[in-house]
Design an enzyme around this catalytic site. Structure first.
Site, short mmCIF file in Angstrom:
data_model
loop_
_atom_site.label_atom_id
_atom_site.label_comp_id
_atom_site.label_asym_id
_atom_site.label_seq_id
_atom_site.Cartn_x
_atom_site.Cartn_y
_atom_site.Cartn_z
N PRO A 84 -3.95 -8.87 20.25
CA PRO A 84 -3.33 -10.20 20.39
C PRO A 84 -1.81 -10.07 20.37
O PRO A 84 -1.28 -9.03 20.01
CB PRO A 84 -3.84 -10.95 19.16
CG PRO A 84 -4.06 -9.89 18.12
CD PRO A 84 -4.52 -8.67 18.89
N HIS B 160 0.84 -1.20 0.00
CA HIS B 160 0.00 0.00 0.00
C HIS B 160 0.87 1.24 0.00
O HIS B 160 1.91 1.28 0.66
CB HIS B 160 -0.90 0.01 1.24
CG HIS B 160 -2.01 -0.97 1.15
ND1 HIS B 160 -2.55 -1.58 2.25
CD2 HIS B 160 -2.69 -1.48 0.08
CE1 HIS B 160 -3.50 -2.40 1.88
NE2 HIS B 160 -3.60 -2.36 0.56
N GLY C 245 -6.66 0.28 25.97
CA GLY C 245 -7.76 -0.60 26.38
C GLY C 245 -8.31 -1.48 25.28
O GLY C 245 -9.25 -2.24 25.49
#
Ligand code: ACO
Ligand code: LMR
Length: 605
Positions: free
Chosen positions: A299, A272, A295
């Site tokens: 992963p 990109h 918050g």
């Protein structure tokens, strides 16, 4: 509740991208929309105003116009523009669209639009409150309502990920490919997406992650969102700010791809245009840390994302789907179904004589190049035996075929066929039309008695009629014997062509039983009038029967060939040479229009 698209929305599709348009209509059909979402196609260079597509298995027509203005005049209810123009044209198309207040949302798919144009476009669109998705994107989807172009993939992928109905997860990505992949594992680990947008891979996208996440915040169907960012740019930090300001309260599972960039010594430019960290905080790792600190559920690795989505679904979503709504069967395109062996259709035609499918066409299996040039030793007679009889006859019979063609090629300008063709040519008609008028005179009295002669002489011989009994039988049937009689030829003025054929056949044919029988009949008929000779039609007819019998064709096969009118075809093939010659003669001589002399016409009251 605001979603990007509603099921009543319809779009202008700018450019003629048939595949993308058909995929949209297939999606509409799967979503059970009442009518296609593509209202009109804009294609400035189109030479048609309609374009057919399928809506399910029904063909529908989508209008085509040359400008956005004309398209909007036709469809006043359209508020979405899908800009599928190339990167060279896309910016101008957006500028044109921004002139019309009717357009509320634009998707720009082109990659490679200069950044200054993208930034200018963002400013102008924002000032006009027009939402822009892209550039460099596959667009967006509101399951059950509308999808733009190719997003979500094929109908098969749509069905596998249940993208035809809303789920409870909001999805926003940069990449189209990862968008489709995310739909897959959100369906597998949650219950599918409520809305999804791929904002595109440019550094300056027309809309931000934040803009779409804020919209998901107002959508009660969205239990939590998935944000799939990437290295480069600072869009993710605007999301973090909004979380800190309490503008985003729904849980977000987030991951920025491109963490591998850290493994390289220098800054890496990924596919990109915007996928390159110009400063440290734009790196994927930095962004993932910041998202986690704010918050978001982040992963440890991309591979762990599906598990975290499953955990988020368990914790934050009350939607549990036991049985999925069945996806309407999408009719397969004929070619695709054919390729998959899913359909069978009787052929309308059968061809057993030639085959043009391979690299080179074949005549009854023989490649043309093996037949064409003189060195191949194939004659016209051979070509006829291959294409008319599907086998190569022995040379004595192919030579006979050629002899017949040469003998009947012409018989002067006075005969029916030549005369008609000459008159037609002098009326100014072309060669083909003039030839056809000549060929149309071929019949029982002129060149078209060959099949009849073969049939009746063969019949008399098979019934073991004596020649005189045969003549009597035909008289009783009120049938002139086909192949007997000539206007100018007679015993005293024999037809040299018949003489040539008789001599030739006697010298090369294995047997000439039917010719011998016909000559005995001729002896009977010429007792009555000397011009009731075996004419060239008759001679050719009986000799073909002798030829086929010598080639071990059964009587049934021979009768079938005669019934098909095959033998007259030899006269048509040969005489076409002469008729075309007469037509060319007229053209060459520049002869005037022919008008028959009245003194040669008996006018009766
Ligand atoms: N088979 C059997 N008997 C015949 C045939 C025939 N084909 N043609 C004529 N006859 C008989 C008639 O029945 C009549 O018998 P009758 O006296 O017992 O009644 C007798 O011959 C005289 O018949 P007419 O028609 O009066 O004789 P005419 O000389 O006028 O015509 C002709 C005979 C020239 C053969 C005419 O029938 C004719 O033009 N036929 C077209 C044949 C032709 O020229 N074809 C060209 C073949 S070659 C090519 O086209 C390439
Ligand atoms: C021909 O071959 O055209 C002829 O036999 C007919 C005719 O009248 O000469």
């Amino acid at each position: 509740m605001t979603t990007l698209f509603k099921s009543s929305d319809r779009v202008i599709f700018w450019n003629l991208n048939r595949k993308a348009i058909q995929r949209m209509l297939d999606y509409d059909y799967i979503c059970r929309r009442e009518k296609p979402s593509v209202a009109v196609i804009v294609h400035p260079s189109s030479d048609t105003e309609i374009m057919p597509f399928f809506f399910g298995s029904t063909e529908v027509i989508i209008p085509v116009r040359k400008s956005i203005k004309a398209a909007l005049e036709l469809c006043s209810d359209v508020s979405v523009l899908l800009n599928f123009a190339s990167f060279r044209t896309a910016f101008d198309v957006c500028k044109e669209a921004l002139q019309f207040s009717q357009i509320k949302t634009m998707m720009v798919t082109a990659e490679g639009i200069p950044e200054r144009f993208s930034r200018q476009l963002m400013c102008e669109a924002k000032a006009k409150k027009v939402s822009v998705i892209g550039p460099s994107t596959v667009g967006a989807i509101t399951p059950g309502a509308l999808k733009t172009g190719n997003i979500g993939g094929t109908s098969i992928h749509i069905a596998r990920t249940q993208l035809h109905r809303p789920g409870s997860v909001g999805l926003v990505t940069r990449s189209g490919g990862l968008f489709n992949e995310s739909c897959h594992f959100i369906y597998q680990n949650a219950d599918g997406i409520a809305e999804g947008v791929a904002i595109g891979g440019d550094r300056y996208p027309g809309s931000s992650f934040l803009e779409h996440l804020l919209r998901f915040e107002t959508n009660p169907n969205v239990s939590f969102s998935v944000l799939l960012g990437e290295v480069g740019g600072q869009e993710e930090y605007r999301v973090i700010d909004a979380i800190k300001q309490g503008k985003l309260t729904k849980p977000i599972v987030a991951w920025c791809i491109g963490t591998v960039a850290e493994s390289f010594d220098n800054a890496v430019q990924f596919g990109h245009a915007g996928a390159k960290a110009n400063v440290a905080l734009e790196s994927a790792n930095e962004k993932n840390k910041a998202l986690k600190a704010a918050g978001c559920l982040v992963p440890e690795t991309f591979n762990d994302l599906p598990r975290l989505i499953a955990e988020a679904h368990t914790r934050f979503s009350s939607v549990r789907r036991s049985v999925e709504a069945d996806v309407p069967d999408m009719p397969l395109d004929y070619d695709e179904a054919n390729k998959q062996g899913k359909i069978r259709k009787k052929s309308n035609f059968i061809c057993t004589i030639s085959d043009d499918r391979g690299e080179e066409a074949t005549y009854a299996g023989v490649p043309i190049s093996d037949v064409a040039t003189p060195d191949t030793k194939y004659s016209i007679g051979d070509v006829i035996s291959l294409l008319w009889f599907k086998e190569r006859f022995p040379s004595w019979s192919t030579d006979f075929i050629e002899t017949v063609i040469k003998l009947v090629a012409d018989h002067g300008p006075a005969v029916s066929g030549a005369h008609n063709a000459k008159v037609t040519a002098r009326a100014g008609k072309d060669v083909i039309s003039s030839l056809v008028t000549g060929l149309l005179t071929i019949g029982p009295r002129f060149g078209g008695a060959i099949d009849g002669a073969a049939k009746y002489f063969k019949y008399g011989r098979e019934q073991e009629m004596s020649p005189s009994d045969f003549v009597r039988y035909m008289k009783q049937q009120s049938l002139p014997i086909p192949g007997i009689g000539h206007r100018i030829k007679s015993l005293l003025n024999p037809d040299k062509r018949v003489e040539v054929l008789k001599t030739y056949a006697k010298s090369v044919f294995p047997q000439t039983e039917l010719l011998d029988y016909a000559l005995l009949v001729e002896q009977e008929t010429t007792k009555k009038k000397e011009n009731l000779i075996l004419n060239v039609d008759g001679c050719v007819g009986v000799l073909f029967v002798d030829m086929f019998r010598s080639l071990s064709k059964s009587d049934e096969e021979i009768d079938h060939l005669i019934e098909a009118g095959l033998l007259n075809a030899f006269f048509v093939l040969g005489r076409s040479i002469g008729i075309i010659g007469h037509v060319l003669d007229e053209k060459r001589l520049g002869m005037p229009m022919y008008r028959h002399p009245q003194q040669d016409i008996l006018y009766q009251k």
